[in-house]
Motif scaffolding. Sequence first.
Motif, short mmCIF file in Angstrom:
data_model
loop_
_atom_site.label_atom_id
_atom_site.label_comp_id
_atom_site.label_asym_id
_atom_site.label_seq_id
_atom_site.Cartn_x
_atom_site.Cartn_y
_atom_site.Cartn_z
N ARG A 150 0.80 -1.22 0.00
CA ARG A 150 0.00 0.00 0.00
C ARG A 150 0.83 1.26 0.00
O ARG A 150 0.41 2.30 0.47
CB ARG A 150 -0.98 0.00 1.16
CG ARG A 150 -0.39 -0.39 2.47
CD ARG A 150 -1.44 -0.47 3.55
NE ARG A 150 -2.37 -1.55 3.37
CZ ARG A 150 -2.03 -2.85 3.49
NH1 ARG A 150 -0.80 -3.19 3.76
NH2 ARG A 150 -2.93 -3.79 3.34
N THR A 151 2.06 1.13 -0.51
CA THR A 151 2.88 2.32 -0.66
C THR A 151 3.11 2.53 -2.14
O THR A 151 3.37 1.58 -2.87
CB THR A 151 4.24 2.16 0.04
OG1 THR A 151 4.90 1.01 -0.45
CG2 THR A 151 4.05 2.03 1.55
N PRO A 170 0.52 6.75 0.32
CA PRO A 170 -0.54 5.73 0.29
C PRO A 170 -1.05 5.52 -1.14
O PRO A 170 -1.29 6.48 -1.85
CB PRO A 170 -1.63 6.32 1.18
CG PRO A 170 -0.89 7.24 2.10
CD PRO A 170 0.22 7.82 1.27
#
Length: 197
Positions: A150-151, A170
Amino acid sequence: MSWTDERVEMLKKMWSEGQSASRIAKELGGVTRNAVIGKVHRLGLSNRTGGTPEAEPEAPAQAAPPAPDPAPEPAAPPQAAEPAPEPKRPETEEPEPTVAPTPMRKSIIPAGQPLPPQPSANEISAEALESVREVEKKAKRLGLMELTERTCKWPVGDPATEDFWFCGLPVQTGKPYCEAHVGVAFQPMNNRRDRKR
DNA sequence: CCCTGATTCGC
DNA sequence: GCGAATCAGG
């Protein structure tokens, strides 16, 4: 794993750099962020003003400084943060973008090593480009190892140099990039107005 | 939900 | 001393 001098040193370094406990933990390996935080406290450097423990930030014992606020300095961004002198390049799976992005480094690229796939920069909405510029300021500047599902995996800079990092903000759920980068990465194959050759 | 650091307390 | 569990937030 135990807190060897080296590991403690790394911890101190990263902590003073403002790295989060979780990232420090990942970097060190073999420890959780809890362990890192616990150690940080035991070392007595929970206060990131990584200085001497002496300073007792108490009552300046001064007459009220009537500072009117003449010329508030814009606080220069910590742009020149020195990169970790750790030239390690793990051979883990390259978080290769599906649609190779175009790191807009208008400047000349040093050349030497192969750059990440850079598609012919089509025209991307000016808005998208602008937001990308914006984002690069807030980017987490993660290293290859810090990337998670989720980066944002948008690469910035030249992989052949130390000035290379991933956005890290994010991601847009499902996508590999943050909103801004998704914007420039996924473009519809619209108007190709180049003459057929 | 993702993440952050802070604290506690059995080991 | 260590760090998982928990707490308290953003």
